[in-house]
Design a protein around this motif. Structure first.
Motif, PDB file in Angstrom:
ATOM      1  N   GLN A  22      -6.985   3.919  11.308  1.00 56.43           N
ATOM      2  CA  GLN A  22      -6.378   4.879  10.104  1.00 56.43           C
ATOM      3  C   GLN A  22      -5.593   3.896   9.271  1.00 56.43           C
ATOM      4  N   ILE A  23      -5.141   2.532   9.790  1.00 55.74           N
ATOM      5  CA  ILE A  23      -3.988   1.649   9.393  1.00 55.74           C
ATOM      6  C   ILE A  23      -4.285   1.204   8.099  1.00 55.74           C
ATOM      7  N   ASP A  24      -5.646   0.940   7.858  1.00 53.85           N
ATOM      8  CA  ASP A  24      -6.022   0.604   6.548  1.00 53.85           C
ATOM      9  C   ASP A  24      -5.909   1.526   5.636  1.00 53.85           C
ATOM     10  N   GLU A  25      -6.036   2.804   5.928  1.00 57.70           N
ATOM     11  CA  GLU A  25      -5.807   3.686   5.099  1.00 57.70           C
ATOM     12  C   GLU A  25      -4.459   3.871   4.639  1.00 57.70           C
ATOM     13  N   ALA A  26      -3.497   3.552   5.387  1.00 60.50           N
ATOM     14  CA  ALA A  26      -2.134   3.541   5.400  1.00 60.50           C
ATOM     15  C   ALA A  26      -1.779   2.553   4.558  1.00 60.50           C
ATOM     16  N   TYR A  27      -2.161   1.347   4.599  1.00 58.87           N
ATOM     17  CA  TYR A  27      -2.204   0.129   3.611  1.00 58.87           C
ATOM     18  C   TYR A  27      -2.240   0.650   2.087  1.00 58.87           C
ATOM     19  N   LEU A  28      -3.582   1.489   2.239  1.00 54.13           N
ATOM     20  CA  LEU A  28      -4.208   1.933   0.782  1.00 54.13           C
ATOM     21  C   LEU A  28      -3.267   2.663   0.164  1.00 54.13           C
ATOM     22  N   LEU A  29      -2.636   3.576   1.126  1.00 57.00           N
ATOM     23  CA  LEU A  29      -1.779   4.699   0.496  1.00 57.00           C
ATOM     24  C   LEU A  29      -0.719   3.966   0.011  1.00 57.00           C
ATOM     25  N   LEU A  30       0.075   2.944   0.801  1.00 57.22           N
ATOM     26  CA  LEU A  30       1.076   2.202   0.322  1.00 57.22           C
ATOM     27  C   LEU A  30       0.847   1.555  -0.916  1.00 57.22           C
ATOM     28  N   GLY A  31      -0.160   0.711  -1.539  1.00 53.23           N
ATOM     29  CA  GLY A  31      -0.558   0.160  -2.339  1.00 53.23           C
ATOM     30  C   GLY A  31      -0.391   1.035  -3.528  1.00 53.23           C
ATOM     31  N   LYS A  32      -1.247   2.228  -3.350  1.00 55.61           N
ATOM     32  CA  LYS A  32      -1.388   3.332  -4.651  1.00 55.61           C
ATOM     33  C   LYS A  32       0.050   3.708  -4.931  1.00 55.61           C
ATOM     34  N   ALA A  33       0.885   4.115  -3.782  1.00 61.30           N
ATOM     35  CA  ALA A  33       2.250   4.608  -4.080  1.00 61.30           C
ATOM     36  C   ALA A  33       2.893   3.699  -5.154  1.00 61.30           C
ATOM     37  N   ARG A  34       2.821   2.301  -4.470  1.00 60.26           N
ATOM     38  CA  ARG A  34       3.503   1.209  -5.530  1.00 60.26           C
ATOM     39  C   ARG A  34       3.133   1.117  -6.843  1.00 60.26           C
ATOM     40  N   TYR A  35       1.539   1.154  -6.546  1.00 59.71           N
ATOM     41  CA  TYR A  35       0.954   1.024  -8.267  1.00 59.71           C
ATOM     42  C   TYR A  35       1.639   2.206  -9.104  1.00 59.71           C
ATOM     43  N   TYR A  36       1.616   3.361  -8.720  1.00 58.33           N
ATOM     44  CA  TYR A  36       1.884   4.281  -9.445  1.00 58.33           C
ATOM     45  C   TYR A  36       3.358   4.385  -9.817  1.00 58.33           C
ATOM     46  N   ASP A  37       4.081   3.750  -8.933  1.00 63.45           N
ATOM     47  CA  ASP A  37       5.417   3.596  -9.136  1.00 63.45           C
ATOM     48  C   ASP A  37       5.686   2.438  -9.930  1.00 63.45           C
ATOM     49  N   GLN A  38       4.757   1.849 -10.458  1.00 60.28           N
ATOM     50  CA  GLN A  38       4.589   0.594 -11.321  1.00 60.28           C
ATOM     51  C   GLN A  38       5.595  -0.406 -11.053  1.00 60.28           C
ATOM     52  N   ARG A  39       5.504  -0.717  -9.621  1.00 63.54           N
ATOM     53  CA  ARG A  39       5.830  -1.995  -8.908  1.00 63.54           C
ATOM     54  C   ARG A  39       4.634  -2.657  -8.454  1.00 63.54           C
ATOM     55  N   PHE A  40       4.126  -3.500  -9.523  1.00 63.41           N
ATOM     56  CA  PHE A  40       2.588  -3.899  -9.194  1.00 63.41           C
ATOM     57  C   PHE A  40       2.469  -5.080  -8.156  1.00 63.41           C
ATOM     58  N   VAL A  41       3.658  -5.874  -8.217  1.00 58.93           N
ATOM     59  CA  VAL A  41       3.644  -7.053  -7.204  1.00 58.93           C
ATOM     60  C   VAL A  41       3.517  -6.762  -5.778  1.00 58.93           C
ATOM     61  N   PRO A  42       4.462  -5.613  -5.305  1.00 62.16           N
ATOM     62  CA  PRO A  42       4.204  -5.134  -4.139  1.00 62.16           C
ATOM     63  C   PRO A  42       3.058  -4.586  -3.609  1.00 62.16           C
ATOM     64  N   ALA A  43       2.352  -3.839  -4.862  1.00 64.61           N
ATOM     65  CA  ALA A  43       1.442  -3.026  -4.564  1.00 64.61           C
ATOM     66  C   ALA A  43       0.089  -4.315  -4.412  1.00 64.61           C
ATOM     67  N   LEU A  44       0.072  -5.409  -4.941  1.00 69.42           N
ATOM     68  CA  LEU A  44      -0.807  -6.418  -4.891  1.00 69.42           C
ATOM     69  C   LEU A  44      -0.731  -6.830  -3.427  1.00 69.42           C
TER      70      LEU A  44
END
Length: 869
Positions: free
Chosen positions: A117-139
């Motif tokens: 489930q850790i890959d799901e956690a990283y995906l959630l982490l990236g999506k949260a940063r993306y929608y928060d408009q912090r695109f470099v940390p999301a990447l």
């Protein structure tokens, strides 16, 4: 025994749980314990927060159907946040949950992650940063999955999200390359395929390759299961087809949206109808059915939130059919609907402004343009265009007003007296009728007010039936012994009764001294008598036609002045319509009217030349040739004739053109040849009468006179320019100077030396003397360079007036230092044998602060300053 067994079982379960909590042992229990805790606790709550945050983002976003819609519904802001700050608390919580899952339940054993489930956690982490408009940390989060979990079942989703982040960082070319590779190498389907193709389509749109986006959006629309996304993809396809002028294909896309009806947001359904209606071709379609179609959209109750756009579309339809009156009604209907669509409000206001402008109702057009700017974003290009148009309209309103009034006066003067009497009699009767109608309206309003008061009184009396009246007809509360305990103003019934009784007896009177006096009857609004017609009309002369006839000017000098002012207004209007609005027909009519009204000589030639150019642009060849022949024959020595005879020469390169003459004259001004500038400017002002360049020569002349003769002459010149050329750039600048700069420059009081920081030494020369000023300056500079090393000094030659020139040393820092410097230059030196050497600088001088030097140059009050020393 049973008790012991229970304890054993309990201890066994505790041991199993404790064993499963370990993240360092790769056992079946450990893996599933952490996987279940991650999925059904931490990630579950994190995904709930993420969805809640996405809903708030969607609610905050307003679709702009006037432009090409983005594939993804998200508004990117330029706000800058400090480290640790976030734009949305839900996304922050989702990120926290993802990080907690990684930190608390990650099982990285021998370089491999054992918790699925850790890959799901990283995906959630990236999506949260993306929608928060912090695109470099999301990447970074998405890349971490690709690097560490290449076999993840979410790997395709991660690749799509990575490229979405890259696109937000303007790496569209790289995103296109990787998404194309993904679609070619992997067999993806369903929502993943829809997301990949939609993202790739947006990347193509970003790089202006819109034709490549159309088929990809079609694939996305076929594969997505989300109805709102399907509608969005179809709508974007329709917009793109419209850009490529493929109306039939666009209508098919809009029809696909309309068929979904209540399955999609209503905004897409209505705008699909409207976009399809814009593609209607009246030459091919049935206009009657189309009108019924628009009427149905208007009358459908479900469409009420979108009536602003529907009304605008109907208004556009009527305007295209030249039904301006109906169009204006619907534009105003659209404006009356409360809407957050500022762009639509601006369109309505601007269109109405253009309609009134085309009808030459400039004042109303200007008001609509003012409203247009309130609905636009300041400092944008469209805003600046409307602002410039509105500013230009000020000149049109001003001169059209002059032309209209003066034309009316001259027309009335030209009529025989009996015709004048008939016109003013009709006008007076109209005024009288309006006054009577207004009086009747006021009377009806008073009657309505009285009826409301009587109704309120009867209602009050019904409610106060228990109120006992004393012999004086007043409620007992007024005379009760217990009045101290129940003051009558606290009783609303009593107060209402008292107000109505006062109105019956006295009427509605103002609060003032001696209000009972009979002469205050004029203040009573509700009196028993009705005013007579003579009282209504008041001033009889207002309705007497002879009053207006007597006000007409008869003196020929006044009439000539009115005609002259009217002609100048016509000339200005012709120029404005031609140069600022490109309204050639309006400009043509103004110049032609001007030439028929016996204008001043200075306006004839430029008007004819402007008409020649307008005829050329309108294709009126015969008229253009006739005007050219007229100019060449009657004004052979003019610069206009020279241009017409030699059209290959550029006016800007002609040595006799105003531009070249002005440039040369300005150079003479810079060289302080003020007398020559004044003489030449006066000559050019006479030669170029009626030309736009005249005001430039006027302001150059005023500046030269100010430098030569002082402040009063400068002020007089600026005042003349502001009054004579109020609508030119120079005239407006002169008006600003009169309001802001002139009051400051008018001060001639000298300031104390203690308040100054810079000082000068001034040597005075008479212009008619034999002294060589240039030789003196050369010697002075040599002496300064030799003797003064601790100051950065400069010298200048300044004209003071017609008779005096100053040589000025600048750069001294105190009045004592200035005097000491001059004395040092005049001190005797000795040669090597001790014999005195005569100083090279013996000229008399005076020391002065820089502010006071500016005052004496401005006001030519040198003698006043010297008396102070």
């Amino acid at each position: 025994m049973k008790f012991k067994v229970n304890h054993i079982i309990y201890a066994f379960l505790v041991a199993v749980v404790l064993q499963g909590c370990s993240r360092k042992k790769d056992t079946f229990i450990n893996r599933n314990f952490h996987a279940l805790g991650t999925k059904y606790n931490i990630l579950y709550n994190g995904n709930i927060s993420l969805e809640r945050g996405k809903l708030s983002v969607n609610d905050a976003y307003t679709e702009n159907f006037w432009e090409l819609l983005p594939v993804e519904r998200m508004q990117v802001n330029d706000d800058v946040f400090l480290p640790g700050e976030t734009k949305n608390a839900d996304f922050e919580r989702a990120e926290e949950k993802a990080i907690k899952a990684i930190q608390k339940h990650g099982m990285n054993i021998d370089g491999k992650e054992k918790n699925p489930q850790i890959d799901e956690a990283y995906l959630l982490l990236g999506k949260a940063r993306y929608y928060d408009q912090r695109f470099v940390p999301a990447l970074a989060a998405f890349n971490n999955i690709l690097n560490k979990y290449p076999t993840s079942d979410k790997i395709n989703q991660v690749k799509i999200w990575r490229e979405k982040a890259n696109m937000r960082l303007d790496n569209n070319v790289g995103a296109i390359k990787k998404l194309k590779r993904l679609l070619e190498e992997e067999e993806i389907e369903g929502q993943d395929l829809a997301d990949a193709t939609a993202t790739l389509a947006q990347a193509y749109i970003n790089i202006k390759a819109k034709d490549s986006a159309i088929p990809l959006l079609g694939i996305a629309a076929e594969n997505t299961k989300v109805k709102s996304e399907k509608a969005r993809f179809h709508f974007i396809r329709g917009q793109l087809y419209n850009e490529f002028k493929e109306k039939d294909s666009a209508n098919m896309e809009f029809d696909a949206i309309i068929e979904m009806h209540r399955q999609i947001p209503r905004a897409f359904y209505i705008n699909a109808h409207l976009e399809k209606s814009y593609n209607f071709d009246p030459t091919e379609g049935d206009e009657t059915m189309f009108q019924e179609y628009l009427t149905e959209l208007e009358e459908n109750r479900e469409n009420r939130p979108f009536l602003d756009k529907i009304f605008y579309r109907i208004a556009e339809y009527h305007r295209n059919r030249a039904s301006d009156s109906l169009a204006e009604v619907y534009y105003n209907k659209s404006l009356r609907k409360t809407t957050s669509d500022k762009y639509l409000r601006a369109l309505n206001y601007e269109t109405l402004g253009n309609m009134y402008f085309d009808r030459n109702v400039y004042k109303t057009a200007g008001a609509y343009y003012d409203s247009t700017m309130t609905a636009m974003t300041p400092n944008t290009k469209p805003y600046r265009i409307i602002k410039r148009k509105r500013e230009n309209l000020d000149d049109v309103i001003y001169y059209e007003g002059i032309a209209k009034v003066n034309d009316s006066i001259l027309y009335m003067i030209s009529l025989p007296e009996d015709r004048q009497l008939a016109i003013y009699t009709e006008y007076a009767e109209e005024l009288k009728q309006k006054a009577l109608e207004e009086e009747k309206r006021k009377e009806k309003e008073l009657q309505k007010q009285e009826s409301r008061q009587n109704l309120a009184l009867s209602s009050t009396q019904d409610k106060s039936s228990k109120v006992n009246l004393n012999p004086r007809g007043l409620p007992n509360e007024f005379t009760s012994k217990d009045a101290a305990n129940s003051f009558y103003f606290y009783n609303t019934t009593t107060v209402a009764y008292g107000k109505n009784e006062f109105l019956k007896i006295w009427g509605d009177r103002r609060l003032q001294d001696n209000w009972r006096l009979s002469k205050k009857q004029t203040d009573i609004k509700t009196t028993g008598k009705q005013e007579s017609v003579s009282e209504i009309t008041g001033k009889e002369d207002q309705y007497n036609p002879q009053t207006y006839i007597a006000s007409l000017p008869t003196d020929q000098t006044v009439l000539d002045s009115i005609a002259k002012e009217r002609n100048f207004a016509y000339y200005q209007l012709g120029t404005i319509y031609k140069e600022k609005f490109n309204e050639l027909l309006l400009s043509k009519s103004r110049f032609e009217d001007l030439l028929q009204n016996d204008p001043e000589e200075r306006l004839i030639l430029p008007s004819k030349y402007n008409l020649y150019k307008i005829y050329i642009e309108l294709g009126l060849t015969r008229k253009a040739e006739a005007m050219k022949s007229d100019i060449v024959a009657n004004y052979p020595d003019s610069r206009y004739a020279e241009i017409l005879l030699n059209p290959q020469s550029e006016l800007s390169k002609d040595e006799n053109s105003p531009e070249v003459i002005y440039t040369n004259l300005y150079n003479k001004f810079e060289n302080q040849n003020y007398a020559e500038v004044i003489t030449e400017a006066e000559k050019q002002i006479k030669r170029l009468e009626g030309d736009d360049f005249v005001s430039k020569f006027e302001i150059l002349k005023a500046s030269a006179r100010g430098r030569l003769y002082g402040f009063e002459e400068y002020k007089k010149g600026i005042d003349y320019i502001a009054l004579t050329y109020p609508n030119s750039e120079e005239g407006k600048k002169a008006q600003e100077l009169l309001q802001n700069a002139i009051p400051v420059l008018a001060k001639k009081e000298f300031i104390p030396d203690d308040n100054a920081k810079h000082f000068n030494v001034v040597y005075r020369f008479e212009n008619d003397s034999d002294e060589d000023i240039d030789a003196f300056i050369k010697t002075l500079n040599e002496e300064i360079e030799e003797k003064i090393t601790y100051f950065d000094l400069t010298t200048s030659k300044d004209l003071y007036d017609e008779n005096t020139t100053f040589v000025v040393v600048h750069g001294l820092t105190s009045i004592q230092g200035a005097s000491g410097f001059a004395q040092l230059l005049q001190s005797n030196e000795k040669d090597t044998r001790g014999r005195p050497i005569k100083p090279k600088i013996t000229k008399e001088y005076f020391a002065i602060s820089s502010p006071n030097y500016a005052i004496i140059q401005r006001h030519k009050n040198l003698n006043a300053y010297l008396k102070l020393e």
